[in-house]
Design an enzyme around this catalytic site. Structure first.
Site, PDB file in Angstrom:
ATOM      1  N   GLU A 268      -5.325 -17.829  -4.389  1.00 42.02           N
ATOM      2  CA  GLU A 268      -4.427 -16.439  -4.215  1.00 42.02           C
ATOM      3  C   GLU A 268      -3.793 -16.239  -6.051  1.00 42.02           C
ATOM      4  O   GLU A 268      -3.615 -14.872  -6.343  1.00 42.02           O
ATOM      5  CB  GLU A 268      -3.444 -16.900  -3.547  1.00 42.02           C
ATOM      6  CG  GLU A 268      -3.123 -17.263  -2.926  1.00 42.02           C
ATOM      7  CD  GLU A 268      -4.067 -16.192  -1.100  1.00 42.02           C
ATOM      8  OE1 GLU A 268      -3.549 -14.597  -2.324  1.00 42.02           O
ATOM      9  OE2 GLU A 268      -4.170 -15.877  -0.358  1.00 42.02           O
ATOM     10  N   ARG A 272      -4.887 -13.000  -7.903  1.00 45.08           N
ATOM     11  CA  ARG A 272      -3.577 -11.679  -7.503  1.00 45.08           C
ATOM     12  C   ARG A 272      -2.957 -12.387  -9.488  1.00 45.08           C
ATOM     13  O   ARG A 272      -2.603 -10.525 -10.098  1.00 45.08           O
ATOM     14  CB  ARG A 272      -2.712 -12.527  -6.562  1.00 45.08           C
ATOM     15  CG  ARG A 272      -2.805 -12.336  -5.241  1.00 45.08           C
ATOM     16  CD  ARG A 272      -1.595 -12.363  -4.708  1.00 45.08           C
ATOM     17  NE  ARG A 272      -1.563 -12.676  -3.152  1.00 45.08           N
ATOM     18  CZ  ARG A 272      -1.655 -12.214  -2.584  1.00 45.08           C
ATOM     19  NH1 ARG A 272      -0.476 -11.220  -2.418  1.00 45.08           N
ATOM     20  NH2 ARG A 272      -1.856 -12.881  -0.874  1.00 45.08           N
ATOM     21  N   ASP A 401     -14.493 -14.451   4.190  1.00 41.00           N
ATOM     22  CA  ASP A 401     -14.655 -12.914   3.815  1.00 41.00           C
ATOM     23  C   ASP A 401     -14.883 -12.810   2.569  1.00 41.00           C
ATOM     24  O   ASP A 401     -16.733 -12.530   2.509  1.00 41.00           O
ATOM     25  CB  ASP A 401     -13.748 -11.882   3.997  1.00 41.00           C
ATOM     26  CG  ASP A 401     -12.196 -13.072   3.533  1.00 41.00           C
ATOM     27  OD1 ASP A 401     -11.916 -14.175   2.664  1.00 41.00           O
ATOM     28  OD2 ASP A 401     -11.324 -12.401   4.223  1.00 41.00           O
ATOM     29  N   GLU A 535      -7.868  -3.989   4.163  1.00 39.00           N
ATOM     30  CA  GLU A 535      -8.777  -3.695   4.547  1.00 39.00           C
ATOM     31  C   GLU A 535      -9.824  -2.214   5.260  1.00 39.00           C
ATOM     32  O   GLU A 535     -10.843  -2.263   5.223  1.00 39.00           O
ATOM     33  CB  GLU A 535      -9.363  -5.147   5.480  1.00 39.00           C
ATOM     34  CG  GLU A 535      -9.175  -6.523   4.171  1.00 39.00           C
ATOM     35  CD  GLU A 535      -7.933  -7.092   4.133  1.00 39.00           C
ATOM     36  OE1 GLU A 535      -6.649  -6.413   5.120  1.00 39.00           O
ATOM     37  OE2 GLU A 535      -7.998  -7.881   3.729  1.00 39.00           O
ATOM     38  N   THR A 621     -11.419  -9.071  -5.281  1.00 38.94           N
ATOM     39  CA  THR A 621     -11.234  -9.186  -3.879  1.00 38.94           C
ATOM     40  C   THR A 621      -9.586  -9.054  -3.913  1.00 38.94           C
ATOM     41  O   THR A 621      -9.228  -8.236  -2.852  1.00 38.94           O
ATOM     42  CB  THR A 621     -10.938 -10.239  -3.506  1.00 38.94           C
ATOM     43  OG1 THR A 621     -11.309 -10.296  -1.878  1.00 38.94           O
ATOM     44  CG2 THR A 621     -10.695 -11.446  -3.595  1.00 38.94           C
TER      45      THR A 621
HETATM   46  C1  DMJ Z   1      -5.833 -10.191   0.378  1.00 41.97           C
HETATM   47  O1  DMJ Z   1      -4.572 -10.915  -0.929  1.00 41.97           O
HETATM   48  C2  DMJ Z   1      -6.532 -10.280  -0.726  1.00 41.97           C
HETATM   49  O2  DMJ Z   1      -7.510  -8.803  -0.518  1.00 41.97           O
HETATM   50  C3  DMJ Z   1      -8.089 -10.892   0.374  1.00 41.97           C
HETATM   51  O3  DMJ Z   1      -8.991 -11.150  -0.409  1.00 41.97           O
HETATM   52  C4  DMJ Z   1      -7.467 -11.503   1.348  1.00 41.97           C
HETATM   53  N1  DMJ Z   1      -6.793 -10.239   2.536  1.00 41.97           N
HETATM   54  C5  DMJ Z   1      -5.565  -9.597   1.135  1.00 41.97           C
HETATM   55  C6  DMJ Z   1      -4.791  -9.233   2.050  1.00 41.97           C
HETATM   56  O4  DMJ Z   1      -5.088  -8.630   2.784  1.00 41.97           O
END
Ligand code: DMJ
Length: 643
Positions: A268, A272, A401, A535, A621
């Site tokens: 995370e 982020r 994912d 998403e 992501t």
């Molecule tokens: C986000 O923090 C990112 O997209 C992560 O890869 C998975 N999903 C959350 C939001 O749903």
């Protein structure tokens, strides 16, 4: 990737200390004192004790320590010039030695202790006279000094590197007034989310828009790292909210500190914080973001100290101690976590000229390449001690994912030079299509979950990102199956839209089934929530860019309206607990990814394609755009930037 069963934050504050009216005649209230203040009291008590002991215990120097007939005494001394014999810092003197000098020495020591004691008491009294605010201000000044020192130590100048092609940062204004209005709506929602966070949650990780205070979860550890600020920066930038961007930059410059005793999620924090800081750096050119990203990356590196080099899920930023989530199968690390570091780490090596980051993620890749894969599928769990898979569960949603996403994006980000990543992506997607993708009785294409040889006919909201991924990977696909993958992307987008459309609020549930007559609908109560996830909108945006089919803008607008109607509250935006209920209750969390991703993808959906064109930018992501690195005529490992 989400982490199930998020644990409550374990705040480690010192308990309030009630010193009572006699200790503080002017401050009758209970005070919460800082660690430093408490230390001062302990020190003062300790000195008092020593002082008392010295005066009230019997004078041991008058006692004979050894009754050897020599009547020797032991006194502390190091002067050997008097013919005595030094035994470990103590001098043995014979009987008849100058008792006068001995007493003088004792007296001198007593005086010194008395003076030290009185000085310490005076200092303590002075401190106690000060108001709570004064004490706090002093402590803050001390803290700032330490932070400045650390900053100086950490901010070694980075080598200059040629900046990649930064195209399309300030474009995208649509000519069509209707589309412009929709784009402005996304911007207005961003402003509402930001302003409320600014007012009620500033510096905290996230906002509780109903309680109007800060919020955090265990993924960010126990300190205030301003996750929303870092995650939101690039969205503010591309929306032209420059004052807000500057406010965020100022906070980061002054307050974002990684030398904290806090255990964070490596994944995370990478997607982020490092992703957010790098994107802010590339967009704005402000060095502070690059420096912070590199400092933080250094704090994550100890997580890789495992027998296999597969990182722990969590690391303590101060001690560097790592561990895995308690809920993960057999102490495993998670595929979507250790497999979602590549983009950011390659950029870190590029910007610093230090290969350490690149080597870490390439090591993970090499290890994965060597492993057997059941049915060609990557299980979600891998034990970092043994290097063996845990449970044989495979998912394109939570826990799996973004690993697949990053294989594709590693190839794109390298200007399509990293063909090894592309091959791994193609192989993985072929196995997924064979074992996980099915059509429901009603004709909806869905991606299920593979559990020990059995297909669970359930799809998560998280899995909906895959529609966009298939479209993004269509060009350059094996056997020239571009049309097939674009079609697959469109089918997933359609299914995910159905999952929204079949609810009361027109917002998608967390997971939905294709079983027992149920199609794209959540069955279990604990799967009916919507927490402002991006998403589905992400997939609409990619599909829009590749097809320009107006239905994607239409679907995006439906989602915008639903979010504005059901998730907007006066203190920001909140998730809802049941998308099938006409009077939903709120979860009271404004997730940082709402500002980083959901609102950014909406804004991009209603912008022209020249804003952050996909030939030049690859979105991590968490929707943080990173530029393609044009490393022409060389391989990644052969590029001077990585040596
Ligand atoms: C986000 O923090 C990112 O997209 C992560 O890869 C998975 N999903 C959350 C939001 O749903």
């Amino acid at each position: 990737m989400t982490t199930p069963a998020l644990l409550p934050l374990s705040g480690r504050r010192l308990p309030p200390l009630n010193l009572g009216a006699s200790a503080f005649p002017h401050h009758r209230a209970t005070l919460r004192l800082s660690e430093k203040f408490i230390l001062l009291l302990i020190l003062s008590a300790f000195i008092t004790l020593c002082f008392g002991a010295f005066f009230f215990l019997p004078d041991s120097s008058k006692h004979k320590r050894f009754d050897l007939g020599l009547e020797d005494v032991l006194i502390p001394h190091v002067d050997t010039s008097k013919g005595g014999k030094n035994l470990g810092g103590f001098l043995i003197h014979g009987q008849g030695h100058d008792e006068h000098r001995h007493r003088e020495e004792e007296e001198r020591l007593r005086n010194k202790i008395r003076a030290d004691h009185e000085k310490a008491l005076e200092e303590a009294k002075e401190k106690l006279k000060k108001s709570r605010d004064e004490i706090q201000a002093e402590i803050q000044t001390e803290k700032n000094k330490v932070v400045q020192e650390l900053k100086k130590k950490d901010s070694k100048p980075l080598p200059p590197v040629p900046l990649p092609n930064l195209i399309g940062i300030n474009s995208g204004e649509p000519a069509d007034p209707d589309i412009r209005e929709k784009r402005n709506k996304a911007k207005e929602m961003m402003k509402h989310a930001w302003d409320n966070y600014r007012q009620y949650g500033w510096g905290h990780n996230e906002l509780k828009p109903i309680a109007r205070k800060g919020h955090t979860t265990n993924i960010f550890g126990n300190s205030q790292m301003g996750a929303t600020i870092v995650d939101a920066l690039d969205t503010l930038y591309i929306m032209g909210l420059h004052d807000e961007f500057r406010e965020g930059q100022e906070w980061i410059d002054k307050n974002l500190d990684f030398s904290v005793n806090s255990e964070v999620s490596v994944f995370e924090v990478n997607i982020r914080f490092i992703g957010g800081l790098l994107a802010a750096y590339y967009l704005s050119g402000q060095e502070v973001f690059k420096i912070k990203a590199v400092q933080l990356a250094g704090k994550l590196l100890p997580a890789f100290n495992t027998p296999t080099g597969i990182p722990w899920a969590m690391v303590n930023l101060k001690s560097g101690v790592g561990r895995n989530w308690g809920w993960a199968s057999a102490g495993s690390s998670i595929l979507a976590e250790f497999g979602t570091l590549h983009m950011e780490f390659v950029h870190l090596s590029y910007l610093t000229g230090d290969p350490v980051y690149y080597n870490k993620v390439m090591h993970i890749r090499k290890l994965l390449q060597k492993m057997d894969r059941p049915n060609g599928l990557y299980p979600n769990y891998l034990n970092p001690r043994t290097g063996r898979w845990g449970q044989h569960h495979t998912s394109v949603g939570g826990l799996g994912d973004s690993f697949y996403e990053y294989l594709l994006k590693a190839w794109l980000m390298s200007d399509k030079m990293d063909t090894e990543a592309r091959k791994m992506y193609d192989d993985a997607i072929e196995a997924i299509e064979k074992h996980l993708i099915r059509k429901s009785n009603g004709g909806l294409t869905f991606i299920g979950e593979w559990k020990n040889g059995h297909l669970e006919r359930k799809m998560g909201h998280l899995t909906c990102f895959a529609g966009g991924m298939f479209a993004l990977g269509a060009d350059g696909s094996r056997d020239d199956k571009a049309g097939h993958y674009l079609q697959l992307g469109a089918e997933i987008a359609h299914t995910c839209h159905e999952s929204y459309d079949r609810t009361t609020l027109k917002l998608g549930p967390e997971a939905f089934k294709f079983d027992g007559g149920v199609e794209a609908v959540a069955v279990r109560q604990n799967e009916k929530y919507y927490i402002l996830r991006p998403e589905v909108i992400e997939t609409y945006w990619y599909m829009w860019r590749f097809t320009h089919d107006p239905k994607y803008r239409q679907w995006g607008w439906e989602a915008t309206q639903a979010i504005d109607k059901y998730c907007r509250v006066s203190g920001g935006f909140s998730g809802v607990k049941d998308v099938y209920s006409s009077s939903p209750t709120y979860d009271d969390v404004q997730q940082s990814f709402f500002l980083a991703e959901t609102l950014k993808y909406l804004y991009l959906l209603f912008s022209n394609d020249d804003l952050l064109p996909l030939d030049n930018w690859v979105f991590n992501t968490e929707a943080h755009p990173l530029p393609v690195l044009h490393l022409a005529n060389t391989t990644l490992s052969g590029n001077p930037a990585y040596r």
